[in-house]
Design a protein around this motif. Structure first.
Motif, PDB file in Angstrom:
ATOM      1  N   ASN A   1       0.836  -1.211   0.000  1.00 25.07           N
ATOM      2  CA  ASN A   1       0.000   0.000   0.000  1.00 25.07           C
ATOM      3  C   ASN A   1       0.865   1.252   0.000  1.00 25.07           C
ATOM      4  N   ASP A   2       1.952   1.220   0.784  1.00 18.58           N
ATOM      5  CA  ASP A   2       2.880   2.351   0.820  1.00 18.58           C
ATOM      6  C   ASP A   2       3.508   2.584  -0.551  1.00 18.58           C
ATOM      7  N   ALA A   3       3.975   1.502  -1.173  1.00 20.50           N
ATOM      8  CA  ALA A   3       4.625   1.619  -2.479  1.00 20.50           C
ATOM      9  C   ALA A   3       3.667   2.207  -3.511  1.00 20.50           C
ATOM     10  N   LYS A   4       2.431   1.733  -3.493  1.00 19.78           N
ATOM     11  CA  LYS A   4       1.427   2.265  -4.421  1.00 19.78           C
ATOM     12  C   LYS A   4       1.222   3.753  -4.183  1.00 19.78           C
ATOM     13  N   ASN A   5       1.139   4.162  -2.923  1.00 21.91           N
ATOM     14  CA  ASN A   5       0.907   5.569  -2.603  1.00 21.91           C
ATOM     15  C   ASN A   5       2.078   6.441  -3.056  1.00 21.91           C
TER      16      ASN A   5
ATOM     17  N   ILE B   1       3.918  10.710  -7.011  1.00 22.08           N
ATOM     18  CA  ILE B   1       4.803  11.317  -8.012  1.00 22.08           C
ATOM     19  C   ILE B   1       4.171  11.281  -9.395  1.00 22.08           C
ATOM     20  N   ASP B   2       2.863  11.025  -9.441  1.00 19.46           N
ATOM     21  CA  ASP B   2       2.096  11.072 -10.687  1.00 19.46           C
ATOM     22  C   ASP B   2       2.554  10.025 -11.698  1.00 19.46           C
ATOM     23  N   MET B   3       2.807   8.820 -11.209  1.00 19.06           N
ATOM     24  CA  MET B   3       3.157   7.718 -12.107  1.00 19.06           C
ATOM     25  C   MET B   3       1.882   7.232 -12.808  1.00 19.06           C
ATOM     26  N   PRO B   4       1.949   6.884 -14.093  1.00 18.54           N
ATOM     27  CA  PRO B   4       0.759   6.363 -14.782  1.00 18.54           C
ATOM     28  C   PRO B   4       0.190   5.144 -14.061  1.00 18.54           C
TER      29      PRO B   4
ATOM     30  N   ASN C   1       0.417  -0.937 -10.724  1.00 25.92           N
ATOM     31  CA  ASN C   1      -0.426  -2.126 -10.596  1.00 25.92           C
ATOM     32  C   ASN C   1       0.233  -3.117  -9.638  1.00 25.92           C
ATOM     33  N   PRO C   2      -0.398  -4.244  -9.314  1.00 25.38           N
ATOM     34  CA  PRO C   2       0.185  -5.167  -8.322  1.00 25.38           C
ATOM     35  C   PRO C   2       1.608  -5.618  -8.645  1.00 25.38           C
ATOM     36  N   ARG C   3       1.870  -5.957  -9.908  1.00 22.81           N
ATOM     37  CA  ARG C   3       3.233  -6.378 -10.262  1.00 22.81           C
ATOM     38  C   ARG C   3       4.231  -5.261  -9.971  1.00 22.81           C
ATOM     39  N   CYS C   4       3.855  -4.032 -10.330  1.00 29.86           N
ATOM     40  CA  CYS C   4       4.770  -2.904 -10.150  1.00 29.86           C
ATOM     41  C   CYS C   4       5.058  -2.618  -8.680  1.00 29.86           C
ATOM     42  N   VAL C   5       4.034  -2.638  -7.835  1.00 31.33           N
ATOM     43  CA  VAL C   5       4.292  -2.309  -6.428  1.00 31.33           C
ATOM     44  C   VAL C   5       5.133  -3.398  -5.763  1.00 31.33           C
ATOM     45  N   MET C   6       4.987  -4.651  -6.218  1.00 33.02           N
ATOM     46  CA  MET C   6       5.839  -5.717  -5.670  1.00 33.02           C
ATOM     47  C   MET C   6       7.284  -5.549  -6.153  1.00 33.02           C
ATOM     48  N   ILE C   7       7.463  -5.163  -7.417  1.00 36.79           N
ATOM     49  CA  ILE C   7       8.816  -4.901  -7.938  1.00 36.79           C
ATOM     50  C   ILE C   7       9.436  -3.732  -7.184  1.00 36.79           C
ATOM     51  N   PHE C   8       8.623  -2.705  -6.922  1.00 35.25           N
ATOM     52  CA  PHE C   8       9.095  -1.535  -6.185  1.00 35.25           C
ATOM     53  C   PHE C   8       9.644  -1.948  -4.819  1.00 35.25           C
ATOM     54  N   CYS C   9       8.879  -2.768  -4.092  1.00 39.35           N
ATOM     55  CA  CYS C   9       9.315  -3.210  -2.763  1.00 39.35           C
ATOM     56  C   CYS C   9      10.538  -4.120  -2.852  1.00 39.35           C
ATOM     57  N   ALA C  10      10.634  -4.896  -3.939  1.00 37.99           N
ATOM     58  CA  ALA C  10      11.810  -5.747  -4.118  1.00 37.99           C
ATOM     59  C   ALA C  10      13.054  -4.896  -4.332  1.00 37.99           C
ATOM     60  N   CYS C  11      12.943  -3.859  -5.160  1.00 35.90           N
ATOM     61  CA  CYS C  11      14.096  -2.969  -5.391  1.00 35.90           C
ATOM     62  C   CYS C  11      14.521  -2.285  -4.092  1.00 35.90           C
ATOM     63  N   ALA C  12      13.541  -1.956  -3.261  1.00 42.04           N
ATOM     64  CA  ALA C  12      13.836  -1.320  -1.970  1.00 42.04           C
ATOM     65  C   ALA C  12      14.210  -2.334  -0.899  1.00 42.04           C
TER      66      ALA C  12
ATOM     67  N   THR D   1       8.799  -9.463 -18.986  1.00 40.66           N
ATOM     68  CA  THR D   1       7.675  -8.625 -18.537  1.00 40.66           C
ATOM     69  C   THR D   1       8.141  -7.662 -17.453  1.00 40.66           C
ATOM     70  N   PHE D   2       8.884  -8.167 -16.476  1.00 44.42           N
ATOM     71  CA  PHE D   2       9.399  -7.321 -15.403  1.00 44.42           C
ATOM     72  C   PHE D   2      10.263  -6.202 -15.984  1.00 44.42           C
ATOM     73  N   ARG D   3      11.162  -6.601 -16.902  1.00 46.93           N
ATOM     74  CA  ARG D   3      12.136  -5.645 -17.440  1.00 46.93           C
ATOM     75  C   ARG D   3      11.476  -4.636 -18.385  1.00 46.93           C
ATOM     76  N   ASP D   4      10.681  -5.146 -19.354  1.00 45.11           N
ATOM     77  CA  ASP D   4      10.166  -4.263 -20.405  1.00 45.11           C
ATOM     78  C   ASP D   4       8.955  -3.447 -19.980  1.00 45.11           C
ATOM     79  N   GLU D   5       8.087  -4.035 -19.161  1.00 45.95           N
ATOM     80  CA  GLU D   5       6.847  -3.342 -18.820  1.00 45.95           C
ATOM     81  C   GLU D   5       6.925  -2.535 -17.534  1.00 45.95           C
ATOM     82  N   THR D   6       7.975  -2.744 -16.754  1.00 45.94           N
ATOM     83  CA  THR D   6       8.098  -1.977 -15.508  1.00 45.94           C
ATOM     84  C   THR D   6       9.463  -1.304 -15.392  1.00 45.94           C
ATOM     85  N   LEU D   7      10.531  -2.091 -15.289  1.00 49.93           N
ATOM     86  CA  LEU D   7      11.841  -1.527 -14.960  1.00 49.93           C
ATOM     87  C   LEU D   7      12.350  -0.547 -16.003  1.00 49.93           C
TER      88      LEU D   7
END
Length: 330
Positions: free
Chosen positions: A14-18, A23-26, A31-42, A89-95
């Motif tokens: 929830n924090d990652a999504k917020n 920062i006005d990300m599209p 989405n769920p995949r992105c917020v999980m990737i975000f937390c993984a990077c952190a 998918t992780f690399r091209d659609e998010t990272l």
């Protein structure tokens, strides 16, 4: 798996999504995949403070592994976790899109699909998210967004046009650049002055990028104000109310600069006021919450003005009130 989730069972998601929304990300990039990737990077898990985020490079393989271990079955949204063939998918659609958005960087000189490549937060973005959940978050976010072009805006190819605040005080109009600090200065001139110093002359105001935006040296000298010679002690705004023969120093507080005792004493010692001029010091805040963070540091016998309560003025102590004769209270 659901593409949009209002609330996750993991608070860190929830924090990652917020953060991404702030920062006005599209939408497709929080989405769920992105917020999980975000937390993984952190390298974040529930219960861990954001101030302890990682800034290490992580390969796509390690990111997938982290997500599957920390958020099993895609945070409980699916029957199974991510497979190794999810790398593209992780690399091209998010990272790679976050690299374009300037919040993530990859290892220099390596191809995107190089197995030795890795991704980490940029230093500026890492500094921002370390403050998430703290009292510094709002200030940090405001400062970050002053220079950051949101990815949503970049995708729309919005043409950048000069913007700012045109503010008039008396017969003087100044143009202030867009910033949280200058927004408060605009409120001071448009709301504080009419309510508490109607008709006052604007002798000085500094912009965040131009400390001498408006400066009437002749009038300042006539009144004995010499503080302009030391910019480190310079208030944001100097006014003179001729009807009450009063100089008013105003500080638009953002993160530092409140009128503490040392600063008040320095200004009074450095200036040689003429004709029994009364002097008032006003620390202005955008919100009460912001004021309470530094209230103990504010000098006694000074004023506090809060933009969200624009028709009220707080005097710190009862010995002297701005604009009132102390004998009235004897």
């Amino acid at each position: 798996m659901k593409r949009n989730v209002e609330k996750y069972d993991y608070q860190v998601l929830n924090d990652a999504k917020n953060i991404l929304m702030e920062i006005d990300m599209p939408k497709e990039l929080y989405n769920p995949r992105c917020v999980m990737i975000f937390c993984a990077c952190a390298q974040m898990i529930d219960g861990k403070s954001w101030r302890h985020i990682s800034e290490e490079y992580m390969s796509v393989h390690d990111i997938i592994k982290y997500v599957n271990e920390v958020f099993p079955n895609k945070a409980g949204l699916d029957k199974k976790g991510y497979q190794e063939n999810s790398r593209e998918t992780f690399r091209d659609e998010t990272l790679k899109r976050w690299v374009s958005a300037a919040i993530i960087e990859s290892k220099a000189g390596l191809a995107a699909n190089d197995r030795n490549n890795g991704y980490r937060f940029t230093s500026a973005f890492a500094a921002l998210i370390r403050t998430y959940g703290s009292d510094q978050w709002e200030d940090s976010l405001s400062a970050f967004m002053e220079t950051y072009e949101s990815y949503s805006k970049k995708l729309k190819q919005v043409k950048s046009l000069p913007k700012g605040y045109d503010v008039t005080c008396g017969n003087i109009t100044v143009k202030l650049g867009l910033s949280a600090h200058n927004k408060l200065q605009k409120q001071i001139l448009e709301e504080f002055v009419p309510n508490f110093a109607s008709g006052a002359e604007l002798l000085y105001i500094g912009d965040t990028s131009d400390r001498t935006l408006q400066r009437d040296d002749k009038r300042l000298s006539q009144l004995g104000i010499k503080i302009l010679e030391d910019t480190s002690k310079l208030p944001d705004i100097i006014l003179y109310d001729a009807d009450k023969n009063r100089i008013i120093y105003v500080e638009a507080y953002s993160s530092t600069g409140e009128f503490n005792k040392d600063r008040v004493d320095y200004i009074n010692t450095y200036c040689s006021y003429k004709n029994d001029i009364e002097v008032a010091f006003v620390t202005a805040f955008a919100t009460t919450k912001k004021m309470l963070q530094v209230y103990p540091k504010i000098a006694w016998d000074t004023e506090i003005w809060i933009a969200e309560e624009a028709t009220h003025l707080t005097h710190k102590n009862g010995d002297r009130f701005m604009g009132r004769n102390p004998e009235e209270f004897l």
